[in-house]
Design a protein around this motif. Structure first.
Motif, PDB file in Angstrom:
ATOM      1  N   LEU A 156       0.859  -1.243  -0.182  1.00 29.17           N
ATOM      2  CA  LEU A 156       0.021   0.132   0.048  1.00 29.17           C
ATOM      3  C   LEU A 156       0.844   1.341  -0.001  1.00 29.17           C
ATOM      4  CD1 LEU A 156      -2.757  -1.198   2.699  1.00 29.17           C
ATOM      5  CD2 LEU A 156      -2.964  -0.409   0.475  1.00 29.17           C
ATOM      6  N   LEU A 157       2.179   1.072   0.369  1.00 33.77           N
ATOM      7  CA  LEU A 157       3.058   2.225   0.180  1.00 33.77           C
ATOM      8  C   LEU A 157       3.832   2.460  -1.099  1.00 33.77           C
ATOM      9  CD1 LEU A 157       4.554   1.982   3.862  1.00 33.77           C
ATOM     10  CD2 LEU A 157       2.700   3.516   3.082  1.00 33.77           C
ATOM     11  N   PRO A 158       4.361   3.703  -1.100  1.00 32.33           N
ATOM     12  CA  PRO A 158       5.417   3.600  -2.162  1.00 32.33           C
ATOM     13  C   PRO A 158       6.732   2.951  -1.968  1.00 32.33           C
ATOM     14  CG  PRO A 158       5.165   5.870  -1.013  1.00 32.33           C
ATOM     15  CD  PRO A 158       4.206   4.763  -0.573  1.00 32.33           C
ATOM     16  N   THR A 159       7.309   2.558  -3.044  1.00 32.82           N
ATOM     17  CA  THR A 159       8.685   1.665  -2.814  1.00 32.82           C
ATOM     18  C   THR A 159       9.465   2.228  -1.620  1.00 32.82           C
ATOM     19  OG1 THR A 159       8.422   1.361  -5.213  1.00 32.82           O
ATOM     20  CG2 THR A 159      10.469   0.573  -3.761  1.00 32.82           C
ATOM     21  N   LYS A 160       9.606   3.391  -1.782  1.00 23.59           N
ATOM     22  CA  LYS A 160      10.598   4.186  -0.638  1.00 23.59           C
ATOM     23  C   LYS A 160       9.572   4.755   0.189  1.00 23.59           C
ATOM     24  CE  LYS A 160      13.881   5.133  -4.077  1.00 23.59           C
ATOM     25  NZ  LYS A 160      14.883   6.077  -4.845  1.00 23.59           N
ATOM     26  N   PHE A 161       9.633   4.847   1.686  1.00 21.11           N
ATOM     27  CA  PHE A 161       8.590   5.091   2.589  1.00 21.11           C
ATOM     28  C   PHE A 161       9.427   5.630   3.851  1.00 21.11           C
ATOM     29  CE2 PHE A 161       8.801   0.648   2.534  1.00 21.11           C
ATOM     30  CZ  PHE A 161       9.128   0.405   3.906  1.00 21.11           C
ATOM     31  N   THR A 162       8.865   6.202   4.934  1.00 19.26           N
ATOM     32  CA  THR A 162       9.504   6.597   5.877  1.00 19.26           C
ATOM     33  C   THR A 162       8.847   5.696   7.000  1.00 19.26           C
ATOM     34  OG1 THR A 162       7.751   8.159   6.766  1.00 19.26           O
ATOM     35  CG2 THR A 162       9.641   9.002   5.457  1.00 19.26           C
TER      36      THR A 162
END
Lengths: 230, 230
Positions: A156-162
């Motif tokens: 559900l998140l973009p490839t790079k996330f915090t």
DNA sequence: TTGACATAGTGTATTTTTGACACTAAGCTT
DNA sequence: AAGCTTAGTGTCAAAAATACACTATGTCAA
């Protein structure tokens, strides 16, 4: 009516429950407005009939693509709904699937066909056609149950996330709030996140480090019996 | 051929993976020998076609009853198998179910029809017809996964059982060995077992106390968010 | 009847995991 | 440069998981 059989046959369909994570703390679902009876003009799950020469899985992917423009997303079978009267006109058995989409990377994919498509917040869903309310309820239950034991949240998140985005996602899906330090401790100890040498951009405060899910490492560990949990 | 449709339709079937617990440490599966082509004389899962006026769930129960004599057992949908070529002769999509049966109380239910029925140990299964090997693998995985988070194990035991029987069941299904004291501590702390004023009979050693699963209490707790685990 | 045998049944100490909790750091905005 | 907003970090206490060994009770056979 060129297709004849010795015994009556049900019509076989697929329906897809599509989840997308919007701005923090908002999980949404993609619905299509029906342009044909029954339930004309009512909102419904994207779906359609299984063709005779395609697998059920392939039908689900095809319908998702045709009706929403979404392709190459996480898609998993949910449950088969086979009540006799779930379609008022014909006997239709539907195999339901659920998809997880990251809204950043797969554009909002509105009306691809003539049909209207729209993202709804989970707590503001309209009444749906057929038994789709029931299918949605099953999908939400599955998502809540599965997200804790399998790393599907990353879909559900973009490839790079915090880490904050990841935590917010879990809080949203599970409907509870988690302690920041304990969450970070736990998720980092699994050693499944790759810390990137990059930070967030475009935020009006200290930029957070970006991480990426290490899928190949996960598959290695999963085979050795490792269990992703919370 | 009195049933005609505008588009070709797949045939819809159900298949049941039936688990039974035999003598301690032996989990078995009930198979039927096919008496018709394709795969004539091969072992297969009990199952058959869904009738046009019955739900898919009802079809699974009916087939189970007709082919094995089993009725009123735990039966839950597993997964739907929809590959195009899974039946060499016709397009057949099957909705697989799994059943848990306690062999003490539901007699060995051999051949009810003319067809031969037989219990096989899980590690001595023959090669099955169609894609039934794959269905069986999915059912075993589901059972292993589910037994730890839901009290379905009790379905495999007689109504009254000893703690050792329960422990052995978990050890068998999960394929590991558990510490006796810790197991008892944990399961009794859940407060879901009713201690009966009865003991085992017919054993050549100290007789164990009998217990019973408290289903109504479980449902109460489950609604308040209690999670059965291990 | 008594001794051998088999499984039932029980408690404690150690380690690990979970959960609660509050401040400083960094970057942007005005 | 001051203020705002979110990032990032460690410790202590409580709870849960684990490792571990002996006594109790019944049956059976000599």
């Amino acid at each position: 009516m060129p297709y004849a059989y010795e015994y009556p046959r049900a019509n076989l369909a697929v329906d897809c429950v599509v989840f997308g994570l919007d701005a923090p703390h908002s999980l949404k679902m993609l619905l299509i407005r029906r342009d044909l009876p029954p339930f004309e003009d009512r909102w419904a799950l994207p779906g359609g009939f299984v063709h005779i020469n395609e697998s059920v899985d392939a039908a689900a992917r095809r319908e998702l693509r045709e009706e929403t423009g979404l392709d190459e997303v996480f898609l998993e079978q949910l449950y088969t709904f086979g009540a006799v009267d779930r379609d008022p006109r014909d006997r239709v058995v539907t195999v339901a699937y659920y998809a997880l989409v990251n809204l950043q990377e797969h554009a909002i994919a509105a009306a691809t066909d003539a049909r209207e498509a729209k993202w709804f917040a989970l707590d503001q869903l309209p009444t749906l056609a057929f038994d789709h309310d029931q299918i949605v309820a099953a999908a939400i239950a599955r998502l809540k149950g599965k997200v804790r034991y399998q790393p599907i949240g990353f879909e559900l998140l973009p490839t790079k996330f915090t880490l904050s985005q990841l935590q917010t996602l879990y809080e949203t899906v599970l409907g509870l709030s988690l302690d920041k330090r304990n969450f970070r401790k736990k998720i980092l100890k699994m050693d499944l996140l790759i810390e990137l040498n990059e930070t967030e951009t475009g935020v009006a405060h200290r930029a957070a480090k970006l991480y990426q899910f290490d899928e190949s490492k996960y598959h290695q560990l999963a085979q050795k019996g490792f269990n992703f949990e919370l």
